[in-house]
Design a protein around this motif. Sequence first.
Motif, PDB file in Angstrom:
ATOM      1  N   UNK A  71     -19.239 -10.595  36.773  1.00 32.65           N
ATOM      2  CA  UNK A  71     -19.781  -9.847  38.698  1.00 32.65           C
ATOM      3  C   UNK A  71     -19.081  -8.269  38.248  1.00 32.65           C
ATOM      4  N   UNK A  72     -20.137  -7.357  38.124  1.00 31.30           N
ATOM      5  CA  UNK A  72     -20.074  -6.153  37.819  1.00 31.30           C
ATOM      6  C   UNK A  72     -19.082  -5.523  38.438  1.00 31.30           C
ATOM      7  N   UNK A  73     -17.692  -4.313  37.679  1.00 29.13           N
ATOM      8  CA  UNK A  73     -17.083  -4.033  38.014  1.00 29.13           C
ATOM      9  C   UNK A  73     -16.713  -1.749  38.119  1.00 29.13           C
ATOM     10  N   UNK A  74     -16.928  -1.983  38.937  1.00 32.05           N
ATOM     11  CA  UNK A  74     -17.497  -0.071  39.197  1.00 32.05           C
ATOM     12  C   UNK A  74     -16.511   0.779  38.709  1.00 32.05           C
ATOM     13  N   UNK A  75     -17.087   1.592  38.072  1.00 32.65           N
ATOM     14  CA  UNK A  75     -15.628   2.483  37.580  1.00 32.65           C
ATOM     15  C   UNK A  75     -14.566   2.705  38.495  1.00 32.65           C
ATOM     16  N   UNK A  76     -14.804   2.985  39.066  1.00 37.16           N
ATOM     17  CA  UNK A  76     -13.025   3.482  40.378  1.00 37.16           C
ATOM     18  C   UNK A  76     -12.435   1.962  40.195  1.00 37.16           C
ATOM     19  N   UNK A  77     -12.987   1.596  39.690  1.00 32.05           N
ATOM     20  CA  UNK A  77     -11.837  -0.403  39.804  1.00 32.05           C
ATOM     21  C   UNK A  77     -12.193  -0.550  38.600  1.00 32.05           C
ATOM     22  N   UNK A  78     -12.320  -0.024  37.212  1.00 32.90           N
ATOM     23  CA  UNK A  78     -11.664   0.383  35.973  1.00 32.90           C
ATOM     24  C   UNK A  78     -10.969   1.033  35.446  1.00 32.90           C
ATOM     25  N   UNK A  79     -10.093   1.545  36.094  1.00 33.16           N
ATOM     26  CA  UNK A  79      -9.857   2.619  35.258  1.00 33.16           C
ATOM     27  C   UNK A  79      -7.880   2.048  34.925  1.00 33.16           C
ATOM     28  N   UNK A  80      -7.197   2.449  34.247  1.00 35.08           N
ATOM     29  CA  UNK A  80      -6.045   2.407  33.921  1.00 35.08           C
ATOM     30  C   UNK A  80      -5.270   2.369  35.113  1.00 35.08           C
TER      31      UNK A  80
END
Length: 416
Positions: A71-80
Amino acid sequence: MSAPRTVLAVIPARGGSKGVPGKNLAPVGGVPLVARAVRACRAARRVTHVAVSTDDPDIAAVAAGAGAEVVHRPAALADDTATSEAALLHALDAHEARHGRPADVVLLVQCTSPFLTPGDVDGVAAEVLDGGADTALTAAPTHGFLWRHTLPAPHAAPAPHAEGVNHDKTHRPRRQERTPEYLETGAAYAMDAAGLRAHGHRFFGRTALVPTDPARVLEIDDPHDLARARALAPLLDPPDLPTRADVDAVVLDFDGTQTDDRVLIDADGRELVAVHRGDGLGVAALRRAGLHLLILSTEKNPVVAARARKLHVPVLHGVDRKDAALKHWCEEYGVDPQRVLYAGNDVNDLPCLALVGWPVAVADAHAAVRAAARAVTTTRGGAGAVREIAAWLLGPDLSPTTPRTPGPTHRIPRGK
């Protein structure tokens, strides 16, 4: 008859990690952490689908090689600041879009807990599927006395005061007189999927604890944790190495498996490679033991054929589709691919690894190859890895033995 319930295990594995850069691809026991988590979930009986949620293409490749959906996670859900619940809900949506039906139970499995077992995964799933729980988590029993510092009272001496958290410090009952408490391991959680959507967090309704072995509890948050995990892996990982009774044929890649993957070029443009004498000894022992042997390479350099002649081993080189050549070779010689050991080191070996019963990676193989392998050598390619494989099959002295009658062997499941 009702349809079986869908149990989706989601492994969040973003690319960014400040404590341990590249943490989710760090090998423990020769296998990347994300691949270890995928293997535990795929081997769990109650799990029907395994997905890795990631924003990193290298993690995605390793996860796919280990058998997970990506599942390719968008950048908005991959930050700290992104929460695990946000990744779970995104993965649930992706699963429903891909398969056309919602999941009934969703699991959150952390690949930073390297010694998670399939039994742990099944345990939390079963509590929600069968035990009437809304949520469940792995937890380690403890009888430890916990303490905390309290802030000094106003106008008192500045030194903090210690007081018991789970005990009265004036009373010290024996271990057998105390009810155990449980430490959340952070390894695996299960939730009713509809409940997760309704509440937006992982704990709601009735929560069940699934006790796990405290000796296996370790969360990797810094380099020291990673070093401890690597030291513990030989003690905690169940051995799954082939014996002579499991294997009828050994097929070896050449560059990076029998060499260190370097090429020396002289002034006339001739290419030279370095091989290991111990590997030659191992191949000779395998030949004497009656195993079918083959060197299979995409490399067209005559050095491959020269090495094969030296070892008295058949060779197929300059091959574009190694998996097709391997399948044809097995058919020609009547060898069951499930009883073939194939050893490789790079991504062009992945199709062959998927074809055989004993996919093996050398210690310095590409992460995706280690993830797809059933066993990983402790020795690097070109440094004696083939001799190590021969020792698995024949024993450390490489003495040919008569194979036992082939019987059922434990195999890591390759899909549901």
